[in-house]
Scaffold this active site. Structure first.
Site, PDB file in Angstrom:
ATOM      1  N   HIS A  30       0.873  -1.182   0.000  1.00 53.02           N
ATOM      2  CA  HIS A  30       0.000   0.000   0.000  1.00 53.02           C
ATOM      3  C   HIS A  30       0.909   1.230   0.000  1.00 53.02           C
ATOM      4  CE1 HIS A  30       1.086   0.187   4.223  1.00 53.02           C
ATOM      5  NE2 HIS A  30       0.509  -0.978   4.472  1.00 53.02           N
ATOM      6  N   GLU A  31       0.313   2.407   0.089  1.00 54.79           N
ATOM      7  CA  GLU A  31       1.105   3.645  -0.024  1.00 54.79           C
ATOM      8  C   GLU A  31       2.181   3.759   1.057  1.00 54.79           C
ATOM      9  OE1 GLU A  31       1.161   6.007  -2.347  1.00 54.79           O
ATOM     10  OE2 GLU A  31      -0.426   5.127  -3.571  1.00 54.79           O
ATOM     11  N   HIS A  33       4.084   1.264   2.168  1.00 55.51           N
ATOM     12  CA  HIS A  33       5.235   0.574   1.577  1.00 55.51           C
ATOM     13  C   HIS A  33       5.846   1.422   0.456  1.00 55.51           C
ATOM     14  CE1 HIS A  33       2.719  -2.987   2.977  1.00 55.51           C
ATOM     15  NE2 HIS A  33       3.849  -3.205   3.583  1.00 55.51           N
ATOM     16  N   GLN A 144       7.429   4.554  10.589  1.00 57.32           N
ATOM     17  CA  GLN A 144       7.084   5.022  11.927  1.00 57.32           C
ATOM     18  C   GLN A 144       5.794   4.373  12.441  1.00 57.32           C
ATOM     19  OE1 GLN A 144       8.790   6.964  14.000  1.00 57.32           O
ATOM     20  NE2 GLN A 144       7.158   7.074  15.538  1.00 57.32           N
ATOM     21  N   LYS A 145       4.959   3.934  11.506  1.00 60.71           N
ATOM     22  CA  LYS A 145       3.722   3.221  11.864  1.00 60.71           C
ATOM     23  C   LYS A 145       4.003   2.111  12.880  1.00 60.71           C
ATOM     24  CE  LYS A 145      -0.290   0.981  11.107  1.00 60.71           C
ATOM     25  NZ  LYS A 145       0.038  -0.270  11.762  1.00 60.71           N
TER      26      LYS A 145
END
Ligand code: AMP
Length: 269
Positions: A30-31, A33, A144-145
């Site tokens: 997804h964005e 990555h 950072q997620k």
């Protein structure tokens, strides 16, 4: 882009390059990555993305079997992102018969996620160390997620004297604030609405206020923690069968941890 599946293949592939960037992933791109791919692309002669749903970081009863997998789609997205080598090993390549060596980042790996997912960071630290040793990149890119994961990797890199720079990129969010995550695919539309409480709670940047926003949800923890010298407000919640994590960076530099606010499952505050 070349798809490589063995250690020898990926080593041979990167051998001619000096500025190699590695982006470890579990696929279903997804964005979030893609932002790591873009950063790696900018700074590297050759970019390796690894695609490996690491069984060692899932405990029994977790979602290893139903974790979204779509290699064909990932190949297309990685190619479009300018990845040079997609390293997609089978489990037996990473953990061949007789495998028995594990990396345990002791204190950091037991807090927060580590408390609710025992053994998780042992699996994460081991696979990341193996990927770093296999690819031997100049830089590796993390989100950072998963702030605690990035801190665990930085810790092991320092402790084991690995010669690699760890880059941590900001969390990419949907327009409604929900942090992008492969696990968001599990959410029904109604659950997704409910899940928006998580970014709203974290936006308060206050554990007590955050907990108030999360009333009614099954909360594992809402906690201010110091990770890699940075204070974050981090939380994990269950929405239906889906477990979501997120965090926001707090502004004040951390001096010590004694004053940190803490609200946890079963505690009143
Ligand atoms: P995963 O495939 O979920 O293991 O994630 C691979 C890498 O992408 C990890 O370093 C994650 O922290 C990072 N990542 C996942 N979601 C996001 C996001 N929403 N924003 C930025 N990075 C992310």
């Amino acid at each position: 882009m070349k798809i490589v599946r063995t250690v020898t293949e990926v080593r041979n592939a990167v051998a001619p390059f000096s500025e190699v960037g590695l982006v470890p992933t579990m696929g279903a791109f997804h964005e979030g990555h893609l932002s790591l791919f873009a950063a790696a692309r900018k700074e590297s002669d050759a970019v390796v993305a690894s695609l490996f749903v690491n069984p060692a970081q899932f405990s029994s009863g977790e979602d290893l079997d139903r974790y979204p997998r779509d290699e064909e789609r990932d190949v297309t997205l990685a190619e479009e992102a300018g990845i040079d080598f997609l390293f997609a090993p089978a489990a037996g390549v990473m953990y061949p018969p007789g495998y028995q060596t594990w990396i345990d980042v002791e204190e950091l790996g037991r807090r927060l996620e580590g408390e609710f997912r025992p053994g998780h960071f042992r699996g994460v630290a081991t696979v990341c160390c193996k990927l770093l040793n296999i690819v031997r990149p100049r830089r590796a890119y993390f989100g950072q997620k998963d702030a605690q994961q990035a801190a665990v990797v930085k810790r092991l890199v320092a402790d084991l004297n690995l010669d690699v720079e760890i880059r941590v990129l900001p969390t990419v969010r949907d327009v409604d604030g929900l942090a992008l995550s492969t696990r968001n695919a599990y959410l029904s539309p109604a659950e997704r609405e409910t899940a928006l409480a998580l970014p709203r709670a974290l936006a308060t940047k206050d554990p007590a206020k955050a907990r108030a926003v999360l009333v009614g949800l099954d909360v594992d923890y809402v906690e201010v923690a110091e990770l890699d010298g940075q204070r974050v407000l981090a939380a994990a919640v269950h929405v239906g069968r889906t477990r979501l994590i997120d965090n926001v960076i707090l502004d004040i530099p951390c001096q010590d941890s004694s004053w940190l606010g803490r609200t946890k499952k079963g505690e009143d505050r």
